[in-house]
Write a protein that holds these residues in place. Structure first.
Motif, mmCIF file in Angstrom:
data_model
loop_
_atom_site.group_PDB
_atom_site.id
_atom_site.type_symbol
_atom_site.label_atom_id
_atom_site.label_comp_id
_atom_site.label_asym_id
_atom_site.label_seq_id
_atom_site.Cartn_x
_atom_site.Cartn_y
_atom_site.Cartn_z
ATOM 1 N N ILE A 324 0.915 -1.112 0.164
ATOM 2 C CA ILE A 324 0.171 0.096 -0.018
ATOM 3 C C ILE A 324 0.920 1.209 0.081
ATOM 4 C CG2 ILE A 324 -1.993 1.280 1.281
ATOM 5 C CD1 ILE A 324 -2.803 -1.157 2.558
ATOM 6 N N VAL A 325 0.542 2.077 -0.955
ATOM 7 C CA VAL A 325 1.410 3.285 -1.116
ATOM 8 C C VAL A 325 0.810 4.540 -0.859
ATOM 9 C CG1 VAL A 325 3.323 2.304 -2.444
ATOM 10 C CG2 VAL A 325 1.343 3.336 -3.606
ATOM 11 N N VAL A 326 1.143 5.563 -0.149
ATOM 12 C CA VAL A 326 0.289 6.687 0.234
ATOM 13 C C VAL A 326 1.314 7.933 -0.758
ATOM 14 C CG1 VAL A 326 -0.223 8.431 1.962
ATOM 15 C CG2 VAL A 326 -0.299 5.953 2.744
ATOM 16 N N CYS A 327 0.445 8.513 -1.384
ATOM 17 C CA CYS A 327 1.121 9.551 -2.519
ATOM 18 C C CYS A 327 0.644 11.163 -2.097
ATOM 19 C CB CYS A 327 0.815 9.354 -3.917
ATOM 20 S SG CYS A 327 0.965 7.637 -4.436
ATOM 21 N N GLY A 328 1.606 11.922 -2.494
ATOM 22 C CA GLY A 328 1.312 13.240 -2.256
ATOM 23 C C GLY A 328 2.714 13.928 -2.158
ATOM 24 N N LEU A 338 0.779 7.085 7.502
ATOM 25 C CA LEU A 338 1.344 5.842 7.673
ATOM 26 C C LEU A 338 1.481 5.667 9.299
ATOM 27 C CD1 LEU A 338 4.349 5.923 5.271
ATOM 28 C CD2 LEU A 338 2.009 4.550 5.382
ATOM 29 N N TYR A 339 1.730 6.800 10.186
ATOM 30 C CA TYR A 339 1.783 6.605 11.534
ATOM 31 C C TYR A 339 0.581 6.163 12.081
ATOM 32 C CZ TYR A 339 6.560 7.991 12.685
ATOM 33 O OH TYR A 339 7.723 8.235 12.901
ATOM 34 N N SER A 340 -0.611 6.729 11.545
ATOM 35 C CA SER A 340 -2.096 6.388 11.981
ATOM 36 C C SER A 340 -2.292 4.935 11.723
ATOM 37 C CB SER A 340 -3.123 7.246 11.336
ATOM 38 O OG SER A 340 -2.528 8.653 12.002
ATOM 39 N N ALA A 341 -1.961 4.509 10.584
ATOM 40 C CA ALA A 341 -2.161 3.229 10.040
ATOM 41 C C ALA A 341 -1.452 2.061 10.770
ATOM 42 C CB ALA A 341 -1.708 3.069 8.649
#
Length: 570
Positions: A324-328, A338-341
């Motif tokens: 899973i990648v988070v983009c921005g 990511l920390y929250s996940a």
């Protein structure tokens, strides 16, 4: 003694044209009207509602070389205000803020009150440095400050009660109070005041920037920089040296950049400050990154997710393996997501390993590691070793190169859930970026679970929030019926929000999940246009549309959504 202020620089008309308030042709018309009516130019601009009274005061201050600041808690040293009697302060509508050597910084709302500055100078025996503030803020400060039992600022008044402490970074040293380290030092008091003000206001960064004749202090709040004050340049070296002492750095070295860490204790909680200095032509610029874990939102439910998107994202996080990648772009809140996940995933039956640069927040029961490129510990090398630590979930701070991407994908294919970030504008761009890095399409289509793109939008200030009915053009842009009566909200601007109309931020999140159609598409090595067209046909919500939903929910305004999504690919 003489008052301290800088000589006149530009005419008001020049400043107004330069700042875009009026055009050169409009200025000519106003000057003609001024000559006919004998009214001051500023009064004409107020009557035409081109300027607000606060804006006019700020521009006059700029013309005279007097800086403008927002007078809030933490700005005033309660031990210095009594150099001026309360009656005098009320009569002149001024208040002493702090003293550095023989210079008294005096808050005033009238930039032309030179006789007041002279009078205060005679009363106090100090040189006066005026700064502009709102009249209402000054009156409020006077009433709070001169009370016998309550001081102007709880933080400064209780400094001796260890409200702010410098926490030693060495285990051999004990925690010691800043006040005990250099009691009575004006530089220490000034530095404490700025740090406390920034922490109290929820700033993410403090910028200390030397210029030709002064140095400015700016705070980044909700992603935007606001000028706090502009002290005399002579004070700058002492302030930088003080911060270097706090960060255990070499105060004699000013030729090369330095990085360090400061930890202070404020109101019973520890706050980390990342120190970074860089030499410039006028001196060293210092940026302090504030990491206040107590104010960090590490709960997915509070980040601003659309309920449907949040439900799908949580479902994906429960998958036993995949990527899973988070983009921005930088500053869009990827690390917080990511920390929250991993906070959601953190449990006693899971082994969580993170590889970060740097470790921003220390979390319990999670094995956190910081890369050290100087000794060869890169993301890729750390990731190889992390796989030998029997992890269930791995968080990689950022996929920067092909080697890291390949190891992350191999890990996701061999029974690990891998979370990471990419610097792309939208969620489908994550696929093209990984393909451009050299990842084989068949590997990517098999490993990628989803891509989440995000932005942070400023939310309307609750203190100055007002409702209005938008024009038809805006309703059309928001996708609403033009004849429908819809009420939206915006902030007028107040001292609580630095006159911006915004207070706090929330996220907008665009999620796409891998499906059989996308898997087939990826195998053909598609362009970004093809991917976006596929997602549009399948009803995939964009950052822009999700942001407009928050406008209709009266959380933010349409201009703010456009500002943060302007880099979005179309």
């Amino acid at each position: 003694m003489k008052s301290h202020f800088l000589p006149r620089r530009k005419k008001i008309g020049e400043i107004l044209v330069g700042k875009g308030f009026i055009t050169a042709d409009q200025l000519t018309d106003f000057l003609r009207t001024q000559k006919e009516s004998s009214k001051p130019l500023g009064q004409l601009l107020l009557e035409e509602e081109i300027l607000s009274p606060e804006e006019l005061t700020t521009i006059i201050g700029e013309q005279l070389g007097i800086p403008h600041i927002w007078l809030r808690k933490g700005m005033i040293d309660p031990r210095i205000v009594h150099v001026l009697p309360k009656e005098t302060a009320l009569h002149f509508q001024v208040i002493p803020m702090f003293r550095v050597n023989s210079v008294l910084t005096l808050a005033t709302s009238d930039p032309h009150a030179f006789f007041v500055f002279d009078e205060v100078s005679k009363i106090t025996g100090l040189e006066v440095q005026p700064v502009l503030c709102r009249a209402d803020d000054i009156i409020d400060a006077i009433h709070e400050c001169y009370q016998k039992e309550v001081s102007i600022d709880d933080v400064m008044a209780r400094m001796d009660e260890s409200e702010i402490e410098l926490v030693s970074t060495g285990f051999e040293k004990e925690i010691s109070e800043i006040a005990e380290m250099a009691e009575g030092s004006p530089v220490v008091n000034w530095t404490n005041m700025v740090l406390l003000r920034a922490i109290r206001d929820g700033a993410s960064d403090i910028h200390i920037e030397p210029q030709a004749s002064k140095f400015q202090v700016r705070l980044r709040i909700d992603g935007v920089l606001y000028e706090l004050m502009s002290p005399k340049l002579e004070m700058h070296p002492a302030v930088v040296s003080r911060l270097k002492v706090m960060a255990n750095l070499d105060i004699a070295e000013r030729r090369i950049p330095q990085d360090g860490r400061i930890q202070v204790q404020v109101e019973g909680r520890k706050v980390d400050l990342r120190f970074s200095s860089m030499p410039g032509i006028h001196g060293e610029k210092v940026v302090l990154r504030i990491l206040d874990k107590s104010k960090a939102m590490l709960d997915l439910n509070t980040l601003g997710f659309d309920p449907a998107v949040l439900e799908r994202f949580k479902f994906l996080l429960k998958k036993p393996h995949g990527l899973i990648v988070v983009c921005g772009p930088t500053g869009s809140g990827k690390t917080t997501t990511l920390y929250s996940a991993i906070t959601l995933l953190n449990s006693s039956d899971k082994n969580l390993v993170t590889i970060e640069d740097p470790v921003e927040y220390q979390l319990d029961r999670i094995n956190q590691n910081q890369v050290k490129p100087a000794i060869g510990l890169t993301f890729a090398k750390f990731l190889k070793h992390a796989l030998r630590q029997d992890p269930d979930i791995i968080m990689v701070g950022e996929i920067r190169d092909r080697e890291t991407a390949e190891i992350a994908i191999q890990a996701s294919l061999t029974g690990h859930l891998v979370l990471s970030t990419l610097h792309t504008n939208d969620s489908p761009s994550a696929i093209t970026r990984l393909l451009e890095m050299g990842i084989e399409p068949y590997l990517l289509s098999s490993s990628l679970l989803a891509s989440l793109a995000q932005r942070l939008v400023r939310t309307t200030c609750p203190e100055c929030k007002t409702d209005y009915f938008p024009p038809k053009e805006m309703l059309q842009e928001l996708g609403c019926e033009e004849d429908k009566q819809i009420r939206l909200s915006r902030g007028k601007g107040c001292s609580d929000c630095y006159d911006s109309g915004f207070k706090g931020r929330t996220g907008i999140y665009e999620l796409f999940e891998m499906d059989t159609g996308l898997q087939s598409l990826i195998l053909a090595n598609p362009s970004i246009d093809i991917l976006q067209e596929y997602l549009r046909k399948n009803g995939h919500g964009t950052l822009n549309s999700l942001g407009y939903k928050k406008v209709l929910e009266r959380i933010t305004i349409i201009e703010e959504v456009k500002r943060v999504t302007s880099v979005e690919s179309v």
